[in-house]
Design a protein around this motif. Structure first.
Motif, PDB file in Angstrom:
ATOM      1  N   ALA A  71       0.818  -1.286   0.181  1.00 21.93           N
ATOM      2  CA  ALA A  71      -0.063  -0.052   0.084  1.00 21.93           C
ATOM      3  C   ALA A  71       0.921   1.235  -0.083  1.00 21.93           C
ATOM      4  N   ASP A  72       1.835   1.176   0.723  1.00 27.89           N
ATOM      5  CA  ASP A  72       2.825   2.307   0.900  1.00 27.89           C
ATOM      6  C   ASP A  72       3.485   2.650  -0.384  1.00 27.89           C
ATOM      7  N   ASP A  73       3.649   1.655  -1.269  1.00 31.95           N
ATOM      8  CA  ASP A  73       4.191   1.755  -2.774  1.00 31.95           C
ATOM      9  C   ASP A  73       3.302   2.565  -3.623  1.00 31.95           C
ATOM     10  N   HIS A  74       2.316   2.087  -3.339  1.00 29.61           N
ATOM     11  CA  HIS A  74       0.971   2.742  -4.197  1.00 29.61           C
ATOM     12  C   HIS A  74       0.826   4.197  -3.781  1.00 29.61           C
ATOM     13  N   ALA A  75       0.867   4.479  -2.765  1.00 28.53           N
ATOM     14  CA  ALA A  75       0.696   5.887  -2.289  1.00 28.53           C
ATOM     15  C   ALA A  75       1.951   6.752  -2.689  1.00 28.53           C
ATOM     16  N   ALA A  76       2.890   6.130  -3.004  1.00 28.95           N
ATOM     17  CA  ALA A  76       4.241   7.100  -3.873  1.00 28.95           C
ATOM     18  C   ALA A  76       3.895   7.082  -5.187  1.00 28.95           C
ATOM     19  N   GLU A  77       2.783   6.673  -5.821  1.00 35.80           N
ATOM     20  CA  GLU A  77       2.826   6.536  -7.297  1.00 35.80           C
ATOM     21  C   GLU A  77       2.614   8.067  -7.917  1.00 35.80           C
ATOM     22  N   PRO A  78       3.237   8.655  -8.870  1.00 37.61           N
ATOM     23  CA  PRO A  78       3.282   9.789  -9.412  1.00 37.61           C
ATOM     24  C   PRO A  78       2.119  10.376 -10.021  1.00 37.61           C
ATOM     25  N   LEU A  79       0.998   9.318 -10.443  1.00 34.10           N
ATOM     26  CA  LEU A  79      -0.289   9.856 -10.776  1.00 34.10           C
ATOM     27  C   LEU A  79      -1.485   9.200 -10.176  1.00 34.10           C
ATOM     28  N   ARG A  80      -2.316   9.811  -9.596  1.00 38.73           N
ATOM     29  CA  ARG A  80      -3.332   9.149  -8.969  1.00 38.73           C
ATOM     30  C   ARG A  80      -4.823   9.202  -9.878  1.00 38.73           C
ATOM     31  N   LEU A  81      -5.243   8.326  -9.885  1.00 39.72           N
ATOM     32  CA  LEU A  81      -6.711   8.110 -10.502  1.00 39.72           C
ATOM     33  C   LEU A  81      -7.795   9.010  -9.913  1.00 39.72           C
ATOM     34  N   VAL A  82      -8.253   9.944 -10.497  1.00 42.32           N
ATOM     35  CA  VAL A  82      -9.331  10.810  -9.579  1.00 42.32           C
ATOM     36  C   VAL A  82     -10.604  10.356 -10.213  1.00 42.32           C
ATOM     37  N   ARG A  83     -10.828   9.988 -11.408  1.00 43.69           N
ATOM     38  CA  ARG A  83     -12.192   9.670 -11.908  1.00 43.69           C
ATOM     39  C   ARG A  83     -11.888   8.896 -13.226  1.00 43.69           C
ATOM     40  N   THR A  84     -13.027   8.285 -13.725  1.00 44.64           N
ATOM     41  CA  THR A  84     -13.211   7.719 -15.141  1.00 44.64           C
ATOM     42  C   THR A  84     -14.377   8.589 -15.715  1.00 44.64           C
ATOM     43  N   ILE A  85     -14.332   8.940 -16.736  1.00 41.20           N
ATOM     44  CA  ILE A  85     -15.546   9.839 -17.427  1.00 41.20           C
ATOM     45  C   ILE A  85     -16.397   8.866 -18.587  1.00 41.20           C
ATOM     46  N   ALA A  86     -17.407   8.584 -18.446  1.00 43.79           N
ATOM     47  CA  ALA A  86     -18.031   7.699 -19.677  1.00 43.79           C
ATOM     48  C   ALA A  86     -18.217   8.422 -20.803  1.00 43.79           C
ATOM     49  N   LEU A  87     -17.893   7.794 -22.006  1.00 43.03           N
ATOM     50  CA  LEU A  87     -17.949   8.645 -23.148  1.00 43.03           C
ATOM     51  C   LEU A  87     -19.313   8.286 -24.052  1.00 43.03           C
ATOM     52  N   GLY A  88     -19.867   7.477 -23.384  1.00 39.15           N
ATOM     53  CA  GLY A  88     -21.300   6.948 -23.999  1.00 39.15           C
ATOM     54  C   GLY A  88     -21.161   5.778 -25.095  1.00 39.15           C
ATOM     55  N   ASN A  89     -21.767   5.884 -26.299  1.00 36.84           N
ATOM     56  CA  ASN A  89     -21.826   5.244 -27.015  1.00 36.84           C
ATOM     57  C   ASN A  89     -20.738   5.346 -28.292  1.00 36.84           C
ATOM     58  N   VAL A  90     -19.521   6.048 -27.766  1.00 37.39           N
ATOM     59  CA  VAL A  90     -18.225   6.355 -28.830  1.00 37.39           C
ATOM     60  C   VAL A  90     -17.711   4.932 -29.256  1.00 37.39           C
ATOM     61  N   GLU A  91     -17.525   4.811 -30.548  1.00 34.57           N
ATOM     62  CA  GLU A  91     -16.968   3.456 -31.148  1.00 34.57           C
ATOM     63  C   GLU A  91     -15.643   4.086 -31.807  1.00 34.57           C
ATOM     64  N   GLY A  92     -14.830   2.925 -31.641  1.00 33.56           N
ATOM     65  CA  GLY A  92     -13.632   3.190 -32.685  1.00 33.56           C
ATOM     66  C   GLY A  92     -12.422   3.885 -32.066  1.00 33.56           C
ATOM     67  N   ARG A  93     -11.659   4.315 -32.904  1.00 32.91           N
ATOM     68  CA  ARG A  93     -10.223   4.938 -32.525  1.00 32.91           C
ATOM     69  C   ARG A  93     -10.506   6.244 -31.826  1.00 32.91           C
TER      70      ARG A  93
END
Length: 312
Positions: free
Chosen positions: A1-23
């Motif tokens: 857990a301590d390792d994880h706390a030191a990660e340089p980027l922390r995931l804040v949230r994920t935002i849904a893109l609805g029905n977006v398809e493809g690249r």
């Protein structure tokens, strides 16, 4: 857990893109990070995310493989480059009504805006940078290049544009005052030099390559490659974060690799942050210290944007 706390980027949230398809291709955000514009290339749309609610607020449809996006003229306009029909379209950044289209014939791709000159630079076709005067809404020049341009970066303290030209295995250097190609630097160590970031204070250009997967560091004074180190596969975006002296490299192999600059040309990989397969485009917003990673719909993985906070 301590390792994880030191990660340089922390995931804040994920935002849904609805029905977006493809690249999904490139993204842009307004200065105070209220809205995020996502070029959903395979969906022929630009998705507009309201970052205060974390939801898609609107969508510009009927596009033809949108690739590059940029905010223009104090954010009153949104520029969208279409690979499918070679246009760079300007939309009202509030109503999303189409204002003007500039025809670059084929594969309009990366786009950059220079606020000091009120000029828009568009990479397109078999090899050129187009220049649009956004104050007068006119196309003023096309600068020929050896082959199709990928990522390019504009100096703010000088007049140069550095351009990745992967199929010519070069970095092209364009002078913005003369509007002409003034130098080409060979890319000998690898093929497929797509993403690029510039650190003007240290006179360094960071170039991501796919074959092999490495980052090349160029000295912008000499034009020489001064360092190289391995990175994530299938990279399409990389960013240098000056306050933390870190480099973020985003790759379709499903990771963001984070490097710490130790001394002059020495980077140490301090984290490999898992994202998702095909998530190779990202946007770093220095002002809010946020990194956004676009994840396409693949199998059971829905299309989303992952928002990370830079940890000091």
């Amino acid at each position: 857990a301590d390792d994880h706390a030191a990660e340089p980027l922390r995931l804040v949230r994920t935002i849904a893109l609805g029905n977006v398809e493809g690249r999904i291709d490139h993204m842009a955000a307004d200065d105070d990070c209220r809205r995020l514009f996502v070029a959903a290339l395979g969906n022929n749309s630009v998705e507009v995310i309201n970052l205060s609610t974390g939801r898609v607020d609107g969508s510009i449809r009927g596009l033809h493989e949108p690739q590059g996006v940029a905010l223009v003229n104090d954010e009153e306009l949104l520029a969208v480059c279409d690979g499918g029909d070679g246009t760079c379209r300007l939309f009202d950044a509030r109503s999303f009504h189409s204002k003007k289209a500039f025809d670059f014939r084929s594969d309009a791709d990366n786009v950059r805006y220079d606020a000091s000159e009120r000029r828009l630079y568009v990479g397109f076709g078999d090899g050129a940078i187009g220049v649009v005067d956004t104050a007068r809404m006119t196309k003023i020049a096309e600068v020929a290049l050896p082959a199709h341009p990928e990522s390019f970066q504009l100096e703010t303290k000088g007049h140069r544009i550095f351009v990745n030209v992967p199929s010519a295995r070069q970095i092209a250097v364009v002078d913005r005052t003369q509007l002409k190609l003034v130098a080409t630097w060979p890319v000998n160590e690898a093929h497929a030099n797509f993403p690029m970031a510039l650190d003007e204070t240290r006179h360094q250009l960071y170039v991501g390559c796919r074959s092999p997967a490495i980052v090349l560091v160029y000295d912008t004074e000499s034009g020489k490659c001064v360092a190289a180190f391995p990175t994530v596969g299938d990279t399409d975006d990389l960013f240098y974060d000056r306050p933390t002296r870190r480099l973020y490299v985003c790759g379709g192999n499903g990771f963001v690799f984070v490097y710490q600059l130790e001394d002059t040309n020495h980077f140490t990989c301090i984290a490999r942050i898992p994202t998702a397969s095909g998530a190779r485009t990202a946007l770093f917003v220095p002002r809010t210290a946020r990194l956004f990673v676009a994840v396409p719909h693949r199998g059971s993985q829905a299309a989303i944007v992952k928002e990370y906070e830079v940890m000091p």
